[in-house]
Design a protein around this motif. Structure first.
Motif, mmCIF file in Angstrom:
data_model
loop_
_atom_site.group_PDB
_atom_site.id
_atom_site.type_symbol
_atom_site.label_atom_id
_atom_site.label_comp_id
_atom_site.label_asym_id
_atom_site.label_seq_id
_atom_site.Cartn_x
_atom_site.Cartn_y
_atom_site.Cartn_z
ATOM 1 N N THR A 120 0.817 -1.224 0.000
ATOM 2 C CA THR A 120 0.000 0.000 0.000
ATOM 3 C C THR A 120 0.846 1.269 0.000
ATOM 4 O OG1 THR A 120 -0.142 0.076 2.423
ATOM 5 C CG2 THR A 120 -1.793 -1.232 1.254
ATOM 6 N N VAL A 121 2.139 1.151 0.245
ATOM 7 C CA VAL A 121 3.030 2.314 0.297
ATOM 8 C C VAL A 121 3.569 2.575 -1.110
ATOM 9 C CG1 VAL A 121 5.182 3.231 1.219
ATOM 10 C CG2 VAL A 121 3.637 1.955 2.709
ATOM 11 N N ASP A 122 3.305 3.762 -1.629
ATOM 12 C CA ASP A 122 3.736 4.121 -2.985
ATOM 13 C C ASP A 122 5.027 4.927 -3.005
ATOM 14 O OD1 ASP A 122 1.554 2.849 -4.083
ATOM 15 O OD2 ASP A 122 0.301 4.642 -4.017
ATOM 16 N N VAL A 123 5.411 5.532 -1.905
ATOM 17 C CA VAL A 123 6.638 6.317 -1.854
ATOM 18 C C VAL A 123 7.123 6.346 -0.406
ATOM 19 C CG1 VAL A 123 5.392 8.492 -1.560
ATOM 20 C CG2 VAL A 123 7.706 8.530 -2.469
ATOM 21 N N ILE A 124 8.439 6.366 -0.228
ATOM 22 C CA ILE A 124 9.053 6.369 1.102
ATOM 23 C C ILE A 124 9.849 7.660 1.261
ATOM 24 C CG2 ILE A 124 10.641 5.190 2.673
ATOM 25 C CD1 ILE A 124 10.043 2.602 1.157
ATOM 26 N N VAL A 125 9.640 8.324 2.400
ATOM 27 C CA VAL A 125 10.374 9.549 2.709
ATOM 28 C C VAL A 125 11.308 9.264 3.879
ATOM 29 C CG1 VAL A 125 10.218 11.947 3.437
ATOM 30 C CG2 VAL A 125 8.478 10.995 1.913
ATOM 31 N N LEU A 126 12.581 9.558 3.663
ATOM 32 C CA LEU A 126 13.599 9.412 4.709
ATOM 33 C C LEU A 126 13.941 10.816 5.186
ATOM 34 C CD1 LEU A 126 15.407 7.320 6.149
ATOM 35 C CD2 LEU A 126 17.065 7.620 4.319
ATOM 36 N N ALA A 127 13.494 11.159 6.406
ATOM 37 C CA ALA A 127 13.584 12.551 6.859
ATOM 38 C C ALA A 127 14.357 12.667 8.162
ATOM 39 C CB ALA A 127 12.173 13.141 7.033
ATOM 40 N N ARG A 128 15.148 13.746 8.238
ATOM 41 C CA ARG A 128 15.868 14.081 9.467
ATOM 42 C C ARG A 128 16.160 15.569 9.434
ATOM 43 N NH1 ARG A 128 20.030 15.547 12.411
ATOM 44 N NH2 ARG A 128 20.922 14.219 14.040
ATOM 45 N N GLY A 129 16.151 16.187 10.578
ATOM 46 C CA GLY A 129 16.483 17.601 10.664
ATOM 47 C C GLY A 129 17.976 17.832 10.512
ATOM 48 N N GLY A 130 18.374 19.073 10.669
ATOM 49 C CA GLY A 130 19.779 19.418 10.514
ATOM 50 C C GLY A 130 20.633 18.892 11.645
ATOM 51 N N GLY A 131 21.925 19.035 11.482
ATOM 52 C CA GLY A 131 22.877 18.570 12.486
ATOM 53 C C GLY A 131 24.286 18.708 11.971
ATOM 54 N N SER A 132 25.230 18.343 12.811
ATOM 55 C CA SER A 132 26.633 18.406 12.421
ATOM 56 C C SER A 132 26.952 17.284 11.440
ATOM 57 C CB SER A 132 27.527 18.292 13.659
ATOM 58 O OG SER A 132 27.343 17.026 14.273
ATOM 59 N N VAL A 133 28.156 17.348 10.895
ATOM 60 C CA VAL A 133 28.588 16.310 9.963
ATOM 61 C C VAL A 133 28.590 14.958 10.645
ATOM 62 C CG1 VAL A 133 30.485 15.534 8.515
ATOM 63 C CG2 VAL A 133 29.951 17.971 8.654
ATOM 64 N N THR B 67 22.077 22.795 2.634
ATOM 65 C CA THR B 67 23.520 22.685 2.395
ATOM 66 C C THR B 67 24.060 21.308 2.749
ATOM 67 O OG1 THR B 67 23.910 23.600 4.612
ATOM 68 C CG2 THR B 67 23.877 25.147 2.745
ATOM 69 N N ASP B 68 23.285 20.493 3.482
ATOM 70 C CA ASP B 68 23.744 19.159 3.867
ATOM 71 C C ASP B 68 23.448 18.189 2.732
ATOM 72 O OD1 ASP B 68 24.480 20.058 6.447
ATOM 73 O OD2 ASP B 68 22.390 19.889 7.107
ATOM 74 N N VAL B 69 24.502 17.470 2.309
ATOM 75 C CA VAL B 69 24.335 16.521 1.206
ATOM 76 C C VAL B 69 24.981 15.200 1.593
ATOM 77 C CG1 VAL B 69 24.583 16.122 -1.266
ATOM 78 C CG2 VAL B 69 24.450 18.467 -0.403
ATOM 79 N N PRO B 70 24.304 14.360 2.387
ATOM 80 C CA PRO B 70 24.833 13.029 2.669
ATOM 81 C C PRO B 70 24.759 12.154 1.423
ATOM 82 C CG PRO B 70 22.645 13.277 3.604
ATOM 83 C CD PRO B 70 23.030 14.621 3.083
ATOM 84 N N LEU B 71 25.441 11.020 1.445
ATOM 85 C CA LEU B 71 25.511 10.165 0.265
ATOM 86 C C LEU B 71 24.155 9.586 -0.113
ATOM 87 C CD1 LEU B 71 28.867 8.229 0.812
ATOM 88 C CD2 LEU B 71 28.424 10.325 -0.474
ATOM 89 N N VAL B 72 23.266 9.422 0.864
ATOM 90 C CA VAL B 72 21.953 8.856 0.545
ATOM 91 C C VAL B 72 21.172 9.783 -0.384
ATOM 92 C CG1 VAL B 72 20.662 9.844 2.473
ATOM 93 C CG2 VAL B 72 20.027 7.601 1.588
ATOM 94 N N ASP B 73 21.507 11.089 -0.387
ATOM 95 C CA ASP B 73 20.850 12.013 -1.302
ATOM 96 C C ASP B 73 21.132 11.652 -2.758
ATOM 97 O OD1 ASP B 73 19.740 13.389 0.740
ATOM 98 O OD2 ASP B 73 20.984 15.177 0.562
ATOM 99 N N PHE B 74 22.332 11.162 -3.036
ATOM 100 C CA PHE B 74 22.697 10.816 -4.407
ATOM 101 C C PHE B 74 22.061 9.501 -4.845
ATOM 102 C CE2 PHE B 74 26.202 13.408 -2.748
ATOM 103 C CZ PHE B 74 26.279 14.396 -3.708
ATOM 104 N N VAL B 75 21.796 8.619 -3.888
ATOM 105 C CA VAL B 75 21.241 7.306 -4.221
ATOM 106 C C VAL B 75 19.725 7.373 -4.348
ATOM 107 C CG1 VAL B 75 21.137 4.885 -3.537
ATOM 108 C CG2 VAL B 75 23.163 6.223 -3.018
ATOM 109 N N ALA B 76 19.078 8.207 -3.541
ATOM 110 C CA ALA B 76 17.614 8.278 -3.529
ATOM 111 C C ALA B 76 17.087 8.713 -4.899
ATOM 112 C CB ALA B 76 17.146 9.251 -2.452
ATOM 113 N N ASP B 77 15.841 8.358 -5.165
ATOM 114 C CA ASP B 77 15.220 8.727 -6.438
ATOM 115 C C ASP B 77 14.985 10.225 -6.532
ATOM 116 O OD1 ASP B 77 14.552 5.993 -7.694
ATOM 117 O OD2 ASP B 77 13.819 5.792 -5.654
ATOM 118 N N VAL B 78 14.682 10.867 -5.400
ATOM 119 C CA VAL B 78 14.461 12.321 -5.371
ATOM 120 C C VAL B 78 15.134 12.865 -4.126
ATOM 121 C CG1 VAL B 78 12.767 14.168 -5.180
ATOM 122 C CG2 VAL B 78 12.284 12.191 -6.625
ATOM 123 N N ARG B 79 15.862 13.988 -4.283
ATOM 124 C CA ARG B 79 16.476 14.649 -3.130
ATOM 125 C C ARG B 79 15.671 15.894 -2.801
ATOM 126 N NH1 ARG B 79 19.683 19.357 -2.199
ATOM 127 N NH2 ARG B 79 20.706 19.163 -0.167
#
Length: 407
Positions: free
Chosen positions: A205-218, A248-260
């Motif tokens: 039943t899930v059509d899209v998954i959102v991986l969310a987190r607020g800001g933080g240090s590296v 400004t935060d660009v972890p590696l998962v941003d490049f792998v995900a379908d949408v950033r």
């Protein structure tokens, strides 16, 4: 049956005692020797009155941990400011404590991984994943226009969760979420996020998954650059939206995900359409459709009016009357032509009859002449052609006579 290196066998008749088994386990483990280990600190215990420090070292990508013991001086020399969650590299050898039946690592050197080294490792990992095609644009999947259900992986009672839910429901009030709360930093973050992704990816039943987190240090965002997590996102069948940190935060998962998405709020805007905007678009489309339909009707009405104004449609009998007049004229012409031909033929026939009468033997007979024929029908033109007593046929204008030649 178990055989040791010395050739002694353990059998049901000659079982090994616990001390022998512990000794042999210690020997096997001791063969590993000194090794370098990379891990994340989850706990540090410094007992008062002793120089021994106990550290729990965890794998950042799996739910596995080992105990490390070291001397306080070793720790102060290599990592004096060591805290929970830090990444360290340990030079140690495994030891089996026979009395407790436990395994631990004895460290003689500890190095805390600095930010520069972490970033260098991430850059190396980024190049590796890119070379394997995990960042390829052609494998990115498009998000559904209006998902039936949205899976959300985020921290419990976090600002990221609130931003996604509030903004998504503000845009589309009936949107449905399945939220799984996980740790988003620390040693347990990666395993929990991977498990949550697997659960949502299996949910039909899930059509899209959102991986969310607020800001933080590296350091706080390091779990979202973990190799295992990146590969888990790549393996998902369901489209994944990464909304980690600030713009400004660009972890590696941003490049792998379908949408950033730059922020969790931006993720909410990307996964569901705005109801107000869609209603306005529908209203505009309806207006354009109405205008187009009215224009089409007006054009067709003009065409009908133009057709109706044509003489053939305005007075349809005109064409019939014209054709009727043409037919009548043709009939008159044909009748005149026929009468003329008949008259001419009659005149020619009279002339022919007159000539025929003139040339006919009957006309000669009418003037008192006769035609003499022998019995065989031959016309007699010379008296020498008959002899005495021949019967002759004499044709007159009004009949025939039969005569016998006397002389």
């Amino acid at each position: 049956m178990v055989t040791d290196l010395g050739g002694d066998k353990s059998t049901s008749d000659k079982p090994w005692p616990v001390r022998v088994v512990s000794q042999k386990i210690g020997q096997w483990i001791g063969r590993l020797g000194w090794i370098w280990i990379d891990g994340q600190v989850t706990q540090i215990v410094r007992r008062p009155g002793t120089n021994t420090v106990f550290i729990t070292l965890r794998d950042p990508s799996a739910d596995l941990s080992l105990s490390v013991t070291t001397n306080r001086d070793v720790l102060d020399l290599g990592a004096p400011q060591l805290t929970d969650g830090a990444r360290i590299v340990v030079h140690a050898r495994p030891e089996f404590y026979a009395a407790r039946g436990s395994l631990s690592l004895r460290a003689d050197e500890i190095r805390q991984v600095g930010l520069g080294e972490l970033l260098a490792r991430l850059e190396q990992l980024k190049k590796l994943l890119q070379a394997e095609g995990l960042f390829a644009r052609e494998r990115k999947r498009r998000l559904p226009f209006l998902p039936r259900r949205i899976g959300l992986v985020t921290g419990r009672a976090s600002a990221a969760e609130r931003d996604v839910l509030m903004n998504a429901r503000r845009r589309w009030p009936s949107v449905d979420f399945r939220v799984i709360n996980v740790a988003v930093q620390g040693p347990s973050a990666v395993p929990q996020i991977i498990d949550a992704l697997a659960v949502l990816d299996r949910d039909e039943t899930v059509d899209v998954i959102v991986l969310a987190r607020g800001g933080g240090s590296v350091e706080d965002l390091l779990p979202f650059s973990d190799e295992a997590l990146c590969r888990a996102v790549f393996a998902c069948r369901t489209p994944v939206v990464s909304a980690v940190g600030h713009e400004t935060d660009v972890p590696l998962v941003d490049f792998v995900a379908d949408v950033r998405a730059s922020t969790p709020t931006d993720a909410a805007k990307r996964v569901v359409p705005d109801l107000g905007d869609e209603l306005r678009l529908i209203a505009h489309a309806k207006q354009r459709l109405d205008r187009a339909l009215r224009g089409l009707l007006d054009r067709e009405q003009h065409r009908l009016d133009a057709l109706r104004s044509r003489p053939s449609v305005a007075r349809p009998l005109t064409m019939v009357e014209q054709r009727e007049a043409d037919v009548a004229a043709l009939r008159d012409r044909a009748a005149r032509n026929l009468r003329h031909r008949l008259d001419r033929a009659g005149t020619e026939l009279e002339h022919t009859l007159a000539r025929l009468r003139t040339l006919s033997p009957s006309a000669t007979l009418q003037r008192g002449y006769a035609i003499v024929q022998r019995a065989d029908g031959a016309v007699v033109r010379n008296p020498a052609e008959v002899s005495g007593q021949d019967r002759l046929r004499i044709r007159l204008a009004e009949g025939e006579l039969t005569a016998i030649v006397e002389e």
